[in-house]
Design an enzyme around this catalytic site. Structure first.
Site, short mmCIF file in Angstrom:
data_model
loop_
_atom_site.label_atom_id
_atom_site.label_comp_id
_atom_site.label_asym_id
_atom_site.label_seq_id
_atom_site.Cartn_x
_atom_site.Cartn_y
_atom_site.Cartn_z
N CYS A 1 -2.07 -7.05 6.18
CA CYS A 1 -1.46 -8.26 5.63
C CYS A 1 -0.56 -9.01 6.60
O CYS A 1 -0.83 -10.16 6.92
CB CYS A 1 -0.68 -7.91 4.37
SG CYS A 1 -1.70 -7.09 3.15
N GLY B 1 11.01 -0.26 14.73
CA GLY B 1 9.93 0.65 15.08
C GLY B 1 8.99 0.03 16.09
O GLY B 1 9.40 -0.79 16.91
N GLU C 1 0.85 -1.19 0.00
CA GLU C 1 0.00 0.00 0.00
C GLU C 1 0.88 1.24 0.00
O GLU C 1 1.95 1.25 0.60
CB GLU C 1 -0.90 0.00 1.24
CG GLU C 1 -2.11 -0.88 1.05
CD GLU C 1 -3.05 -0.83 2.22
OE1 GLU C 1 -3.56 -1.89 2.58
OE2 GLU C 1 -3.26 0.27 2.77
N ASN D 1 5.59 -12.94 2.88
CA ASN D 1 5.11 -12.00 3.91
C ASN D 1 5.65 -12.37 5.30
O ASN D 1 6.02 -11.50 6.09
CB ASN D 1 3.58 -11.95 3.93
CG ASN D 1 3.04 -10.89 2.98
OD1 ASN D 1 3.80 -10.29 2.22
ND2 ASN D 1 1.74 -10.66 2.99
C1 UGA Z 1 2.82 -6.04 2.64
C2 UGA Z 1 3.98 -6.58 1.76
O1 UGA Z 1 5.12 -5.73 1.86
C3 UGA Z 1 3.55 -6.69 0.29
O2 UGA Z 1 4.60 -7.28 -0.47
C4 UGA Z 1 2.30 -7.55 0.21
O3 UGA Z 1 1.82 -7.64 -1.12
C5 UGA Z 1 1.21 -6.96 1.08
O4 UGA Z 1 1.67 -6.88 2.44
C6 UGA Z 1 0.00 -7.86 1.01
O5 UGA Z 1 0.12 -9.02 1.43
O6 UGA Z 1 -1.00 -7.46 0.40
P1 UGA Z 1 1.79 -3.62 3.16
O7 UGA Z 1 1.05 -4.31 4.25
O8 UGA Z 1 1.05 -2.74 2.23
O9 UGA Z 1 2.54 -4.72 2.22
O10 UGA Z 1 2.90 -2.71 3.83
P2 UGA Z 1 4.46 -2.81 4.16
O11 UGA Z 1 5.13 -1.65 3.54
O12 UGA Z 1 5.01 -4.14 3.88
O13 UGA Z 1 4.44 -2.55 5.73
C7 UGA Z 1 3.85 -3.47 6.65
C8 UGA Z 1 4.13 -3.04 8.07
O14 UGA Z 1 5.50 -3.26 8.40
C9 UGA Z 1 3.88 -1.55 8.34
O15 UGA Z 1 3.29 -1.42 9.60
C10 UGA Z 1 5.27 -0.94 8.32
O16 UGA Z 1 5.37 0.24 9.07
C11 UGA Z 1 6.09 -2.07 8.92
N1 UGA Z 1 7.50 -2.04 8.55
C12 UGA Z 1 7.89 -2.19 7.26
C13 UGA Z 1 8.48 -1.89 9.55
O17 UGA Z 1 8.15 -1.76 10.76
N2 UGA Z 1 9.79 -1.91 9.19
C14 UGA Z 1 10.19 -2.06 7.90
O18 UGA Z 1 11.42 -2.07 7.67
C15 UGA Z 1 9.21 -2.20 6.91
#
Ligand code: UGA
Length: 405
Positions: free
Chosen positions: A248, A241, A142, A195
């Site tokens: 997801c 964090g 997203e 994931n």
């Molecule tokens: C996630 C996956 O990254 C996608 O590849 C997948 O398609 C999607 O789920 C899904 O299954 O539909 P999304 O949930 O949109 O995507 O967001 P992310 O950017 O992955 O972040 C997920 C969570 O992890 C957030 O709360 C973000 O703040 C956290 N996060 C992310 C961290 O705390 N540290 C990081 O280094 C990266």
């Protein structure tokens, strides 16, 4: 090609828009009338950068409807309906209902499962519906979903009907991404494994952050940077964090946990990642409790950010919201600021600007990585950076995840 997309959530709507942009005639089916009206009016009911423009530029190839009959003569139908978890277990009802509704109007269509489903689901749909079922999991994030869908890292296509696999491969050929053609089960598993791996990576760095907080001279940001230069590790998803949230990772890790236990092969490392994640917000609560004297009802905490990450209006599975609830439960008064969140937690005061919110609070917690928070300027008030986006040198009283002191 004439393509149907059932379920216009974040995934379905972006898929529909990008496939129309690629030259296909797309029919988007959405049964929620309010959402449908919004799509028809050209104002998508969700915020996703570039989505509105994508719809506007491809109007002539996009039809939105609540009627499955519109799918009577399409060749391929993508199912992008929710697969929520209930008590940690996946609920596949929406997928089966949608498949049945497609079958009722067009039994010849290739059903392409975009929704995240546990391994074996496509085969079950195939057996129940007697339709060709292809698994084509989604990997977009997203906030960057439009660009991710236009140019994915890979396209995974699972199934046993070679002609159907080739049809789906042709649909995504414009992306020029590497394609993995495999079984339904492998495709379904790639999604969960991906994931869960990313979620585990986040929990791993969060544990290193806990360690860094106890070691003078340590900062998890620098440690992660040092690790990320190694191509085998890569710099991504090493941001410490308050834990991962969203619609997801929490759902998919717990669905995998339940699924793997059910088949007698628990994924212990994913279970640990879930546990680590569940403790993240409490750390911030404990930190604030140690900074203020009881009763905590005499102190106001300003929480910056309510969505599950920056650049989205989505609050599903938000760790920031969890933090707000945990802080309220120990008595703190809560002010909130978020540029876009559609909901405001009960018994909190929401502000229109971050400056006003900061002025009215005794301490500030940055809980979401919205870019505009980086310009926060506060003197003589405790600022807790739970997302590591601020410059520590700009504040007098500063604490951060993964930073000693
Ligand atoms: C996630 C996956 O990254 C996608 O590849 C997948 O398609 C999607 O789920 C899904 O299954 O539909 P999304 O949930 O949109 O995507 O967001 P992310 O950017 O992955 O972040 C997920 C969570 O992890 C957030 O709360 C973000 O703040 C956290 N996060 C992310 C961290 O705390 N540290 C990081 O280094 C990266």
């Amino acid at each position: 090609m004439k393509i149907g997309v059932v379920g216009l959530g974040y995934i379905g709507s972006v898929t529909a828009g990008v496939l129309a942009e690629a030259g296909n005639e797309v029919i988007g089916v959405e049964i929620d009338q309010k959402r449908l009206d919004a799509f028809k009016s050209g104002e998508p009911p969700i915020y996703e950068p570039g989505l509105k423009e994508l719809f506007g530029n491809n109007k002539s190839r996009l039809v939105f409807s609540s009627d499955y009959k519109e799918l009577t003569d399409v060749e391929v139908v993508f199912l992008a309906v929710p697969t929520p978890t209930e008590n940690g277990k996946i609920n596949l009802d929406y997928v089966f209902q949608a498949a049945e509704s497609v079958k009722a109007v067009n039994g010849r269509a290739i059903l392409v499962i975009k929704s995240t489903v546990v391994p074996g689901t496509a085969k079950k749909i195939n057996a129940k519906m007697d339709m060709i079922v292809v698994s084509n999991p989604e990997f977009t994030k997203e906030g960057t979903a439009v660009d991710d869908t236009r140019a994915p890292d890979r396209v995974v296509i699972g199934g046993s009907d070679q002609k159907a696999l080739s049809s789906v491969e042709r649909i995504w050929a414009f992306t020029k991404a590497p394609v993995l053609k495999t079984t339904n089960e492998n495709a379904e598993m790639v999604k969960y494994a991906s994931n869960s791996f990313l979620a585990t990576k986040i929990s791993f760095i969060n544990e290193i952050a806990n360690l860094c907080e106890k070691i003078p001279g340590c900062d998890v940001e620098t440690v992660a940077k040092g690790m990320g230069f190694d191509k085998r590790i890569s710099p991504y998803f090493l941001k410490a964090g308050i834990g991962y949230g969203g619609s997801c990772f929490p759902k998919d890790t717990s669905a995998l946990q339940a699924f793997s236990r059910e088949i007698g092969s628990p994924v212990t490392i994913v279970e640990a990642a879930i546990e680590v994640n569940s403790e993240r917000t409490q750390r911030i609560v404990d930190l604030l409790k140690s900074e203020f004297k009881e009763p905590f009802s005499g102190h106001t905490v300003g929480v910056f950010g309510l969505t599950f990450k920056g650049d989205t209006d989505d609050t599903r599975g938000s760790q920031a919201l969890k933090l707000v609830e945990a802080l309220k439960s120990v008595g703190f008064k809560i002010n909130v600021y978020d540029p876009m969140a559609k909901i405001t937690p009960e018994r909190t005061k929401r502000y229109k600007t971050k400056e006003e919110c900061a002025d009215d609070s005794d301490a500030i917690v940055v809980a979401t990585d919205w870019g505009e928070f980086k310009t926060l300027s506060v003197k003589d008030k405790l600022v807790i950076d739970a997302k590591r986006i601020l410059d520590p040198t700009k504040f007098n009283k500063f604490k951060a995840i993964g930073l000693y002191g």
